[in-house]
Design an enzyme around this catalytic site. Structure first.
Site, mmCIF file in Angstrom:
data_model
loop_
_atom_site.group_PDB
_atom_site.id
_atom_site.type_symbol
_atom_site.label_atom_id
_atom_site.label_comp_id
_atom_site.label_asym_id
_atom_site.label_seq_id
_atom_site.Cartn_x
_atom_site.Cartn_y
_atom_site.Cartn_z
ATOM 1 N N GLU A 257 0.878 -1.173 0.000
ATOM 2 C CA GLU A 257 0.000 0.000 0.000
ATOM 3 C C GLU A 257 0.907 1.212 0.000
ATOM 4 O O GLU A 257 1.550 1.498 1.014
ATOM 5 C CB GLU A 257 -0.869 0.020 1.267
ATOM 6 N N CYS A 296 -2.644 8.850 3.421
ATOM 7 C CA CYS A 296 -2.408 8.291 2.091
ATOM 8 C C CYS A 296 -3.606 8.522 1.181
ATOM 9 O O CYS A 296 -3.467 8.577 -0.038
ATOM 10 C CB CYS A 296 -2.123 6.801 2.202
HETATM 11 P P1 NAP Z 1 8.434 4.845 4.551
HETATM 12 O O1 NAP Z 1 9.570 5.740 4.828
HETATM 13 O O2 NAP Z 1 8.370 4.134 3.260
HETATM 14 O O3 NAP Z 1 8.391 3.819 5.773
HETATM 15 C C1 NAP Z 1 7.333 2.917 5.904
HETATM 16 C C2 NAP Z 1 7.750 1.782 6.800
HETATM 17 O O4 NAP Z 1 8.767 1.016 6.164
HETATM 18 C C3 NAP Z 1 8.318 2.228 8.141
HETATM 19 O O5 NAP Z 1 7.869 1.337 9.130
HETATM 20 C C4 NAP Z 1 9.826 2.091 7.930
HETATM 21 O O6 NAP Z 1 10.534 1.870 9.125
HETATM 22 C C5 NAP Z 1 9.840 0.854 7.066
HETATM 23 N N1 NAP Z 1 11.047 0.650 6.291
HETATM 24 C C6 NAP Z 1 11.763 1.576 5.620
HETATM 25 N N2 NAP Z 1 12.788 0.966 4.978
HETATM 26 C C7 NAP Z 1 12.709 -0.357 5.270
HETATM 27 C C8 NAP Z 1 13.499 -1.498 4.935
HETATM 28 N N3 NAP Z 1 14.547 -1.392 4.141
HETATM 29 N N4 NAP Z 1 13.126 -2.701 5.425
HETATM 30 C C9 NAP Z 1 12.063 -2.832 6.229
HETATM 31 N N5 NAP Z 1 11.276 -1.782 6.584
HETATM 32 C C10 NAP Z 1 11.598 -0.562 6.110
HETATM 33 O O7 NAP Z 1 7.044 5.627 4.656
HETATM 34 P P2 NAP Z 1 6.560 6.608 5.806
HETATM 35 O O8 NAP Z 1 7.324 7.874 5.637
HETATM 36 O O9 NAP Z 1 6.538 5.953 7.137
HETATM 37 O O10 NAP Z 1 5.034 6.804 5.409
HETATM 38 C C11 NAP Z 1 4.573 7.813 4.558
HETATM 39 C C12 NAP Z 1 4.147 7.253 3.236
HETATM 40 O O11 NAP Z 1 3.261 6.164 3.417
HETATM 41 C C13 NAP Z 1 3.388 8.266 2.435
HETATM 42 O O12 NAP Z 1 3.949 8.310 1.161
HETATM 43 C C14 NAP Z 1 1.965 7.722 2.394
HETATM 44 O O13 NAP Z 1 1.246 8.041 1.237
HETATM 45 C C15 NAP Z 1 2.156 6.270 2.538
HETATM 46 N N6 NAP Z 1 0.983 5.648 3.151
HETATM 47 C C16 NAP Z 1 0.212 4.804 2.403
HETATM 48 C C17 NAP Z 1 -0.908 4.211 2.970
HETATM 49 C C18 NAP Z 1 -1.792 3.263 2.184
HETATM 50 O O14 NAP Z 1 -2.627 2.608 2.800
HETATM 51 N N7 NAP Z 1 -1.651 3.162 0.892
HETATM 52 C C19 NAP Z 1 -1.239 4.475 4.290
HETATM 53 C C20 NAP Z 1 -0.437 5.327 5.025
HETATM 54 C C21 NAP Z 1 0.679 5.916 4.430
HETATM 55 P P3 NAP Z 1 11.281 3.055 9.918
HETATM 56 O O15 NAP Z 1 10.245 4.031 10.319
HETATM 57 O O16 NAP Z 1 11.876 2.348 11.068
HETATM 58 O O17 NAP Z 1 12.281 3.637 8.973
#
Ligand code: NAP
Length: 519
Positions: A257, A296
């Site tokens: 997602e 999101c």
């Molecule tokens: P992110 O930076 O991609 O991180 C998301 C998750 O992935 C975090 O728990 C992060 O952990 C983890 N992560 C990052 N690199 C990883 C790796 N190499 N291996 C395992 N886990 C890893 O996104 P975010 O900044 O938290 O969230 C914002 C984004 O999410 C926005 O773009 C938003 O649109 C999207 N979003 C989408 C939805 C949907 O349902 N489609 C819902 C909510 C948000 P750490 O925090 O520990 O780095």
């Protein structure tokens, strides 16, 4: 400052230094620290599969549903305390916090009721048994859906530490699959407190739910074809994790997602001042300001006939002028800060990028005079409306998500074809909303947009006063979107169980198949 631990192998364990610090984004004060360094991730994975899985699979759907109900009740009972944590660590206003926490307990409760309806069964029968050969009235085929034997590894985004965790957990647990959940580190305090409540009240069987507060370490190196990875976050991280080149093995099911350039389209028939106009304006403002635009599903692109764009900008500006931005602990504040310093940086860079294809017609990215905090403190972002008059040629407005209180207004020619072509430039959306009383426009646009969206909100004057908001995800409807939005799908009532179960076709003696497998 709280030292957060992970809940693994049925115990709370602290990681080794160095620790990551979680802050209050309104005051920039540290509130907690955490690390998963030194945890035995292979053992965590084994524990889910060898202890949690068998325990859950021994239960019927009704019994698993009862667990979900108990989870929902236990969390709801401590709602006020949880709201305080969301305000302190997530920059949430009270309303934002409730949206997240009530979304979690509501989804658990909804899946609890589905469990009750499914009753004593431990697996799902998928469709009717069918005769397979003309010559035999006995040789039949039957499809079942059985729980996978692996673990559900859930990786969540920072903006919904409550709902994101439990909308996924509810479905996996009901399916009979143990969960290893990992909230985004920056806002993990709320998830930690929620899991602590469930552990303290011994709601779940051993191994059914494990929590990692921090990095996933080498956990993903251990997953295989019986495990399921469900990721919510940015498109970049989703792409990096995907099977093949990513760390998740190609045989593991992965549901992504990601972010999405959601749109809202105003029909040419909607006059300023009408109820439908007000619904549209209020909806755009809500999506810009709820959770400071960090949703999101928030509306990023608004399409309206050119003749309506100035009035629309003015109506939005009138509402936004009343917005009180500041420390969300202050009850008068309607919009809190962004969650981290890097989110604030991304917002500023993102608005600058979108400005290259249009112009700012309301607000700015200048520092905000936030209520209740010393000048210059906190990650506050003011609302910004951009206008792009050449949306057919534009690229960034359709491709770059600014995760904050930002929207771009764009003209279309009033036809379904033009609106559909422009919305589709987003490359796959979680949700698009349409406001019009013109049935033929609504019908044509919905069909054109359906392949590009996970959800379409179709609003005419008859439902404007009852419709749920554009950005609200409901557990009975699917959530996800094609292409750019990650290509994943969650929730949708029983449809959500598909990700955690294997469909198997059985062939054999009809009587035996029905006796053994149809409850
Ligand atoms: P992110 O930076 O991609 O991180 C998301 C998750 O992935 C975090 O728990 C992060 O952990 C983890 N992560 C990052 N690199 C990883 C790796 N190499 N291996 C395992 N886990 C890893 O996104 P975010 O900044 O938290 O969230 C914002 C984004 O999410 C926005 O773009 C938003 O649109 C999207 N979003 C989408 C939805 C949907 O349902 N489609 C819902 C909510 C948000 P750490 O925090 O520990 O780095």
């Amino acid at each position: 400052m709280v030292r957060l631990k992970s809940y693994v192998l049925d115990a709370w364990r602290e990681g080794d230094a160095p620790f990551r610090t979680l802050v209050n984004p309104a005051t920039e004060q540290p509130v907690a620290e955490t690390s998963t360094r030194g945890l035995d991730f292979a053992a965590v994975h084994r524990h889910a599969r060898e202890v949690g899985g068998p325990a859950l699979r021994s239960l019927s759907f009704a019994e698993r549903g009862a667990l979900l109900k108990a989870m929902s009740r236990a969390l709801y009972a401590q709602r006020e305390r949880l709201i305080e944590v969301a305000i302190a660590n997530g920059g949430n206003t009270r309303g934002d916090a409730k949206f997240d926490i009530d979304g979690a307990t509501g989804t658990l409760s909804y899946y609890a009721s589905l469990g009750k309806q499914l009753g004593d069964a431990k697996w799902l029968v998928d469709g009717e048994a069918e005769q397979l050969t003309r010559s035999s009235a006995r040789f039949y085929g039957l499809h079942l859906r059985v729980p996978r034997r692996g673990a559900a590894v859930h990786i969540n985004a920072f903006n919904f530490p409550a709902w994101g965790t439990f909308e996924k957990a509810a479905v996996a647990l009901l399916a009979g699959v143990p969960v290893i959940t990992k909230p985004a580190t920056s806002t993990a305090w709320l998830t930690y407190e929620m899991v602590k409540i469930l552990v303290d009240e011994a709601v779940l069987p051993a191994g059914a739910l494990q929590l990692l507060v921090g990095s996933t370490g080498d956990l993903l190196d251990h997953v295989d074809g019986q495990d399921i990875v469900a990721f919510t976050g940015s498109a970049d991280t989703g792409a990096a994790l995907r099977g093949g080149a990513g760390p998740v093995s190609a045989s593991t099911a992965i549901n992504v997602e990601a972010d999405s350039l959601n749109a809202s389209v105003l029909g040419p028939d909607v006059d300023p001042g009408s109820d439908l106009w007000s619904w549209f304006v209020n909806g755009v403002v809500r999506e810009m300001t709820q959770k400071s635009g960090q949703k999101c599903t928030a509306i990023r692109r608004v399409f309206a006939p050119e003749a309506r764009l100035d009035a629309l900008r003015d109506a939005l500006a009138e509402e936004l002028d009343r917005l009180v931005i500041g420390d969300p602990a202050d009850p008068e504040v309607r919009m809190g800060p962004l969650t981290t310093a890097s989110q604030l940086r991304d917002y500023r860079e993102g608005v600058a990028l979108l400005s290259s294809e249009g112009r700012i017609v309301y607000g700015s990215t200048d520092p905000v005079d936030a209520k209740g905090v010393p000048a210059g403190t906190g990650y506050f972002a003011g609302p910004v409306i951009l206008r792009c008059d050449a949306p057919r040629e534009a690229r960034h407005v359709h491709g770059h998500e600014v995760f904050g209180p930002v929207v771009t207004l764009m003209p279309y020619d009033g036809t379904a074809e033009d609106a559909a072509a422009l919305v589709a430039k987003g490359g796959g959306m979680l949700a698009t909303s349409l406001a019009t009383n013109d049935r033929s426009l609504l019908g044509a646009l919905a069909l054109e947009l359906a392949p590009y969206n996970g959800r379409l909100l179709l609003v005419d004057k008859k439902v404007a006063d009852q419709a749920t908001p554009h950005g609200m995800v409901l557990p009975n409807l699917v959530h996800g979107g094609p292409g750019r939005a990650g290509g994943g799908e969650e929730l949708g009532g029983l449809r959500g169980l598909e990700h955690y179960t294997q469909r198997v076709a059985l062939q054999g003696n009809r009587g035996l198949l029905e006796k053994l497998f149809v409850p």
